[in-house]
Design a protein around this motif. Structure first.
Motif, PDB file in Angstrom:
ATOM      1  N   TRP A 219      91.207  24.669  23.260  1.00 33.06           N
ATOM      2  CA  TRP A 219      92.540  24.447  23.830  1.00 33.06           C
ATOM      3  C   TRP A 219      92.440  23.648  25.130  1.00 33.06           C
ATOM      4  CZ3 TRP A 219      97.452  24.559  22.576  1.00 33.06           C
ATOM      5  CH2 TRP A 219      98.443  24.711  23.557  1.00 33.06           C
ATOM      6  N   ASN A 220      91.518  24.029  26.003  1.00 32.32           N
ATOM      7  CA  ASN A 220      91.377  23.321  27.277  1.00 32.32           C
ATOM      8  C   ASN A 220      90.769  21.933  27.089  1.00 32.32           C
ATOM      9  OD1 ASN A 220      92.005  25.009  29.944  1.00 32.32           O
ATOM     10  ND2 ASN A 220      91.347  26.445  28.361  1.00 32.32           N
ATOM     11  N   LEU A 221      89.832  21.789  26.166  1.00 35.32           N
ATOM     12  CA  LEU A 221      89.316  20.453  25.847  1.00 35.32           C
ATOM     13  C   LEU A 221      90.439  19.559  25.336  1.00 35.32           C
ATOM     14  CD1 LEU A 221      85.866  20.828  24.014  1.00 35.32           C
ATOM     15  CD2 LEU A 221      86.339  19.478  26.070  1.00 35.32           C
ATOM     16  N   TRP A 222      91.284  20.132  24.500  1.00 34.08           N
ATOM     17  CA  TRP A 222      92.392  19.390  23.923  1.00 34.08           C
ATOM     18  C   TRP A 222      93.364  18.944  25.010  1.00 34.08           C
ATOM     19  CZ3 TRP A 222      97.727  20.551  23.019  1.00 34.08           C
ATOM     20  CH2 TRP A 222      98.349  19.725  22.068  1.00 34.08           C
ATOM     21  N   LEU A 223      93.696  19.867  25.927  1.00 35.81           N
ATOM     22  CA  LEU A 223      94.607  19.520  27.019  1.00 35.81           C
ATOM     23  C   LEU A 223      93.998  18.479  27.954  1.00 35.81           C
ATOM     24  CD1 LEU A 223      95.940  23.093  27.849  1.00 35.81           C
ATOM     25  CD2 LEU A 223      97.271  21.212  26.866  1.00 35.81           C
ATOM     26  N   PHE A 224      92.677  18.610  28.219  1.00 35.12           N
ATOM     27  CA  PHE A 224      91.984  17.618  29.046  1.00 35.12           C
ATOM     28  C   PHE A 224      92.141  16.222  28.465  1.00 35.12           C
ATOM     29  CE2 PHE A 224      87.883  15.313  28.533  1.00 35.12           C
ATOM     30  CZ  PHE A 224      87.889  14.624  29.735  1.00 35.12           C
ATOM     31  N   ALA A 225      91.842  16.102  27.176  1.00 35.29           N
ATOM     32  CA  ALA A 225      91.896  14.780  26.555  1.00 35.29           C
ATOM     33  C   ALA A 225      93.327  14.265  26.463  1.00 35.29           C
ATOM     34  CB  ALA A 225      91.253  14.829  25.165  1.00 35.29           C
ATOM     35  N   ILE A 226      94.279  15.169  26.220  1.00 36.58           N
ATOM     36  CA  ILE A 226      95.690  14.769  26.173  1.00 36.58           C
ATOM     37  C   ILE A 226      96.112  14.169  27.516  1.00 36.58           C
ATOM     38  CG2 ILE A 226      98.047  15.685  26.157  1.00 36.58           C
ATOM     39  CD1 ILE A 226      97.119  15.553  23.394  1.00 36.58           C
ATOM     40  N   LEU A 227      95.838  14.895  28.609  1.00 33.13           N
ATOM     41  CA  LEU A 227      96.243  14.420  29.931  1.00 33.13           C
ATOM     42  C   LEU A 227      95.495  13.162  30.327  1.00 33.13           C
ATOM     43  CD1 LEU A 227      96.673  17.651  32.090  1.00 33.13           C
ATOM     44  CD2 LEU A 227      98.443  16.094  31.291  1.00 33.13           C
ATOM     45  N   ASN A 228      94.188  13.123  30.036  1.00 34.44           N
ATOM     46  CA  ASN A 228      93.383  11.973  30.421  1.00 34.44           C
ATOM     47  C   ASN A 228      93.842  10.725  29.685  1.00 34.44           C
ATOM     48  OD1 ASN A 228      90.876  10.178  30.629  1.00 34.44           O
ATOM     49  ND2 ASN A 228      90.354  11.894  31.966  1.00 34.44           N
ATOM     50  N   THR A 229      94.147  10.871  28.404  1.00 41.75           N
ATOM     51  CA  THR A 229      94.623   9.723  27.630  1.00 41.75           C
ATOM     52  C   THR A 229      96.045   9.355  28.021  1.00 41.75           C
ATOM     53  OG1 THR A 229      93.242  10.495  25.786  1.00 41.75           O
ATOM     54  CG2 THR A 229      94.870   8.805  25.289  1.00 41.75           C
ATOM     55  N   SER A 230      96.845  10.349  28.411  1.00 39.56           N
ATOM     56  CA  SER A 230      98.248  10.075  28.742  1.00 39.56           C
ATOM     57  C   SER A 230      98.400   9.203  29.980  1.00 39.56           C
ATOM     58  CB  SER A 230      99.012  11.389  28.943  1.00 39.56           C
ATOM     59  OG  SER A 230      98.609  12.047  30.128  1.00 39.56           O
ATOM     60  N   GLU A 231      97.363   9.157  30.835  1.00 41.86           N
ATOM     61  CA  GLU A 231      97.465   8.342  32.045  1.00 41.86           C
ATOM     62  C   GLU A 231      97.039   6.892  31.814  1.00 41.86           C
ATOM     63  OE1 GLU A 231      93.094   9.342  34.027  1.00 41.86           O
ATOM     64  OE2 GLU A 231      94.750  10.733  34.269  1.00 41.86           O
ATOM     65  N   VAL A 232      96.718   6.547  30.562  1.00 42.30           N
ATOM     66  CA  VAL A 232      96.224   5.200  30.285  1.00 42.30           C
ATOM     67  C   VAL A 232      97.281   4.153  30.608  1.00 42.30           C
ATOM     68  CG1 VAL A 232      96.904   5.208  27.833  1.00 42.30           C
ATOM     69  CG2 VAL A 232      94.995   3.781  28.595  1.00 42.30           C
ATOM     70  N   GLY A 233      98.562   4.478  30.403  1.00 39.88           N
ATOM     71  CA  GLY A 233      99.616   3.523  30.734  1.00 39.88           C
ATOM     72  C   GLY A 233      99.648   3.188  32.212  1.00 39.88           C
TER      73      GLY A 233
END
Length: 483
Positions: free
Chosen positions: A110-124
């Protein structure tokens, strides 16, 4: 009695490994040593870290060396050991589940998933910042526009979904190209101070000038970020163990080959930033495009290379997002294998053999988080909130990873050597330092208290949601067995 119970537990451990290996047998074995080495370089060498380290001035070398000794080497040792013991699709999720229990395994995922979600979400945010350096000073009205950033984010995430559905047969070439470009970019960064020195643009260049850091909260904050934050990530490719050729050997070897290359890139890259950019003017979102723009500027006709190089940086950031996004889509799938999420997440595409539903779900969640992160804050602060929060999610999984050699694996019957426990303890302490200080911003924000509350609240609420999902899944599983 105790010996028999330990033997039964060890057999259960092996049965679970066999079950995961059987589930992974349908995947295409796309990844070899070269793929993994270049992916390690691409994934670990985060673009903002040389800017973060440069904030500490000439003492950055001491801090980099401390981070390498206290975190980088211990994490490499632990990852190699755990991957050899459990070379399974899902990586750290499987290690935590088998080393401890289903609950801890799920919360790690769950935390790995949230990490990658947030990290990828800042790409814009990052891509629009790079575009600002390409288009010049007159473009701020566009690159600071929330709607423009949102459109860029949507286009990028849509592309990542397509690449990930098609699979690592295509994705690995994107990742390898990104790794090669990363090496090329850092080579340019290392050469720029020498070219500017020869041109007379800078009066001197001393890449190995060193001074002792001042003992302060900021220094400890930066040490934690330069340790866990910059140098974490060796375990991430192990998520694809079921899609690697001979994962026991190739993943471990990729760590050994990539580690010294990454260390040199970080230390000398930071020296280049300091030689060309005043310490108080470093752009924490895009320090490398900044140093390329400033470094090539005084070099006449060579200055045209700067824009091309920053375009290459855009490609690298997209490739990094692809690595993270692809790994992230495997986590809901393996949780579905264990009946912790609906079977819908385990559906494999008939042609491409990828978890298509999990990919679509992760893509939608990433896009939503990217939009939410832009609401009500400035661009630099939005980036820091997303970046710090994603780092804490990731760090929580590392605390579990380092705890596995210390107190996990008892049920498996595996005997952990004392030197490995010492490395795990060192890595655990550095990661804990990172977590404790991540709520402290390294930029000026409107309210330090609100900055900490936003990050802390996000961590607590999302983990309570994860715990609720696990408990509901377990409850449904028990009810299904009793019917």
């Amino acid at each position: 009695m105790d010996d028999n119970s330990e033997t039964d537990a060890a057999l259960e451990f092996r049965d679970e490994e066999d079950r995961v290996e059987a589930r992974s047998s349908g995947f295409k074995k796309e990844l070899g040593l070269t793929d993994l080495v270049l992916t390690q370089i691409l994934f670990i060498v985060g673009l903002p870290w040389v800017g973060v380290a440069a904030k500490q001035g000439a003492s950055h070398i001491v801090l980099w060396i401390a981070a390498i000794l206290l975190f980088y080497i211990p994490s490499a040792v632990v990852v190699i050991y755990l991957n050899r013991a459990m070379p399974l699709e899902g990586g750290l999720y499987q290690w935590a589940k088998l080393g401890f229990n289903d609950l801890l395994g799920f919360m790690v995922a769950w935390n790995l998933w949230l990490f990658a979600i947030l990290n990828t979400s800042e790409v814009g945010l990052q891509v629009t910042q790079y575009l600002g350096y390409i288009m010049g000073p007159g473009s701020e009205w566009l690159t600071a526009n929330v709607w423009f950033i949102g459109m860029v984010n949507t286009a990028i995430i849509g592309t990542l979904i397509i690449i990930t559905v098609v699979g690592l047969g295509i994705g690995k070439w994107v990742h390898k190209a990104g790794g090669v470009l990363m090496i090329f970019i850092f080579t340019a960064i290392l050469i720029l101070p020498l070219l500017n020195l020869a041109n007379g643009s800078i009066p001197e260049y001393h890449p190995f000038r060193t001074e002792m850091p001042v003992l302060s909260l900021l220094t400890l904050n930066l040490l934690g970020k330069m340790g866990f934050g910059a140098l974490g990530g060796f375990e991430y490719v192990a998520i694809h163990a079921g899609e690697a050729r001979d994962p026991v050997r190739t993943i471990g070897r990729s760590v050994i080959v990539a580690a010294p290359i990454i260390a040199v890139m970080f230390i000398l890259g930071t020296s280049s930033v300091l030689s060309l950019i005043p310490q108080d003017q470093i752009d924490l979102i895009a320090p490398i495009p900044q140093v390329l723009s400033v470094g090539f500027g005084p070099l006449g006709f060579i200055a045209g290379i700067a824009s091309l190089t920053i375009v290459a940086m855009l490609s690298i950031r997209l490739a990094q997002s692809s690595v993270m996004f692809a790994g992230n889509t495997r986590l809901p799938m393996v949780a579905g294998w264990d009946n912790l999420l609906p079977d819908w997440f385990t559906k494999i595409h008939a042609k491409y053999k990828t978890p298509v539903n999990s990919i679509l779900f992760v893509g939608a969640a990433t896009l939503v988080m990217g939009i939410v992160g832009l609401i009500g804050v400035g661009k630099q602060e939005a980036f820091q909130i997303l970046w710090n929060a994603s780092g804490v999610f990731y760090a929580l999984t590392y605390l579990v990873m380092f705890a596995i050699p210390l107190i996990g694996l008892r049920a498996s019957g595996k005997k952990v050597p004392i030197w490995l426990k010492a490395a795990a303890f060192c890595g655990f302490a550095m990661t804990l330092l990172y977590v404790a200080l991540s709520v402290v911003p390294i930029i000026q924000v409107e309210s330090r208290l609100m900055f900490a509350v936003k990050i802390g609240g996000l961590i607590v609420v999302t983990n309570l949601i994860g715990l609720s999902i696990f408990l509901l899944a377990k409850r449904r599983s028990v009810e299904a067995r009793t019917e």
